[in-house]
Design an enzyme around this catalytic site. Sequence first.
Site, PDB file in Angstrom:
ATOM      1  N   TRP A  66      43.516  30.518  29.574  1.00  0.00           N
ATOM      2  CA  TRP A  66      42.169  30.756  30.112  1.00  0.00           C
ATOM      3  C   TRP A  66      41.516  29.473  30.585  1.00  0.00           C
ATOM      4  CZ3 TRP A  66      42.501  35.419  31.372  1.00  0.00           C
ATOM      5  CH2 TRP A  66      43.213  36.319  30.583  1.00  0.00           C
ATOM      6  N   LYS A 109      36.121  41.643  22.656  1.00  0.00           N
ATOM      7  CA  LYS A 109      36.884  41.197  21.501  1.00  0.00           C
ATOM      8  C   LYS A 109      36.012  41.279  20.240  1.00  0.00           C
ATOM      9  CE  LYS A 109      39.533  38.463  24.723  1.00  0.00           C
ATOM     10  NZ  LYS A 109      40.880  39.039  24.687  1.00  0.00           N
ATOM     11  N   ASP A 136      33.767  28.686  26.671  1.00  0.00           N
ATOM     12  CA  ASP A 136      34.223  30.068  26.741  1.00  0.00           C
ATOM     13  C   ASP A 136      34.486  30.514  25.297  1.00  0.00           C
ATOM     14  OD1 ASP A 136      35.626  32.436  26.920  1.00  0.00           O
ATOM     15  OD2 ASP A 136      37.095  31.710  28.379  1.00  0.00           O
TER      16      ASP A 136
END
Lengths: 361, 361
Positions: free
Chosen positions: A103, A196, A172
């Site tokens: 990511w 999540k 993030d």
Amino acid sequence: MVDRVYNFSPGPGTLPVDVLQQASRDVVNFKETGIGLIEMSHRSKEFMAVAENTENLLRELMEIPDNYKVLFLQGGASSQFYMIPMNLLGNGKKATYLNTGTWSKKAIKEAKLFGDIEVAYSSEEQTFNRVPTKDEYSVGQDSEYLYFVSNNTIYGTQFPEFPETDKLLISDMSSDILSRKIDVSKFGLIFAGAQKNMGPAGVTIVIIREDLLEKTPDNTPTMLCYKTHADKGSMFNTPPCFAIYAVGEVLKWLKKQGGVAAMETRNIEKAELLYNQIDSGDYYRGHAEKDSRSLMNIPFNLPTAELEAKFIAEATEVGLNGLKGHRSIGGCRASIYNAFPREGVEKLVAFMKEFEASNKA
Amino acid sequence: MVDRVYNFSPGPGTLPVDVLQQASRDVVNFKETGIGLIEMSHRSKEFMAVAENTENLLRELMEIPDNYKVLFLQGGASSQFYMIPMNLLGNGKKATYLNTGTWSKKAIKEAKLFGDIEVAYSSEEQTFNRVPTKDEYSVGQDSEYLYFVSNNTIYGTQFPEFPETDKLLISDMSSDILSRKIDVSKFGLIFAGAQKNMGPAGVTIVIIREDLLEKTPDNTPTMLCYKTHADKGSMFNTPPCFAIYAVGEVLKWLKKQGGVAAMETRNIEKAELLYNQIDSGDYYRGHAEKDSRSLMNIPFNLPTAELEAKFIAEATEVGLNGLKGHRSIGGCRASIYNAFPREGVEKLVAFMKEFEASNKA
């Protein structure tokens, strides 16, 4: 309702049963209005109260200071990879990234479209099995911000402590937001996809310090300016109503559980159970270096790929679902977010013991 | 379940009760998997089947040719206002827009960031109470595309026939997709937010001719290239799973009702009931010119603003909800999308007669 399975999916991930049952009722008829939540005007007083409640709970649980805006955006965390540099960088300006997984790598690729990107650290050559300590990188004096991924879902690493910098800090936190106490005031911008630790897919939370709203270059499309959404309380256009509602329900549940501090304690306990089993012998091997281990995602290997396939198949049969590792490193992975119950981890540990005993390498 | 009210909301709008009840069950436990739909991995075979089914049904119901891709995107129809010119225009290139309301005006504003925009028609000076006939505008030979809004939710106008052009034709069909038969092959790109005729808020459908996927300029952020999503079947990143699922359920319902042609017949009948009442005297006045009238959104006025406020309040009391007009033109508005039942329109018409009789101007 039928038996629940233990859902180790990395995301969308397991949600509290209470939340699912409440959503089940509200979808059809919200608060006895005779209108289902998912067919209700986003401008109705009922939905406006839902959105406000979700924001207020997030502010309370994360202790978000007043000089930060909370935005509910669409497009997934992946859209933040370009929105951040689009809003905060500009031609010739520099930013610093720590490359600790898939990511961050994707975020770096998008940022390069907008400015001069310095990758101050990368663990890519070690298959991203660790995150850096503070003395392993430095941030240039001309850098606008330092960007890092708090928890790396795929590789199972997590920053035990956050980077410190006099530059803007951007993170993030898609896979560990609300899983441990953090000091929001240390950050310029925090973002996280909901699916999540916070709710279903379809909404991304952005927590942004107010002064950053003024940095966006002219000629940025209206929908891509953070300020557009900040000024309208995330109601500039129709928001993803159901996802915002469901995040609110998860936050109510989290508050009842004792808030973020209580979650953190439980998350540490759950992860220890599993890491202790992994460390108890040579049969299971964790992917991440010990000092970088994640409390949320625990990838591990068995002696052979054949045993891994057998392990995953037999686990599924006994109600332990979603244990297949990400294709980039293979093996197994247990994602144990906030809503994942301790009993499921205990059941997995017991299963690991049995499997090892009956499947010698 | 308790009594449903008739929900005239312009969007998110009313959904079929069958869909709400199915969603209510699936949210908690999807197909007896022991996992709720909203906590299920988007890569699971169960969810992949949901997404595939939604796309296939849309293709079947709209008769979408094979050389078109169907994308499920986030960000609302408002994000298409910039994505279209970002992908299809370029510096110095021209495009033609028809300005028939708030949404075309916003689209024009965003398009101007990317190219040379020619507004070939505008009804703004008449408070957008009509759409143009074919002889009221022309499209420059150097124009890349002609853009129009098929149905104007706020002003209650709708193109009875679509513009014809040898250029690429692009349409925002957010408020009338699936409400009438259309020939997709006449279009380069069609888009629509789901929350009016297709499902809940949180997903936007883009139907795009394949050759257009190659036009995107280099250096466009990955998430903003149509091709990114086309190549990965809208699974480049985590999609808005619940909204895609719910659209699929609405499409199943629509198919059972007889498909788009049957819907069109019913929509014409429903709208006629209401327009006949409006036209029956001078008490109620429709906003749109007769030749431009929408079958989906019917804004109308009463003799005074006071009577309008009284009308809306009393209607709400008898279970006719969401009749307040948009702030830009005030008055009342009845949105009667596919899922809005004929009985609700009949009840509104009866209420209008009674209200007029007991509230003389």
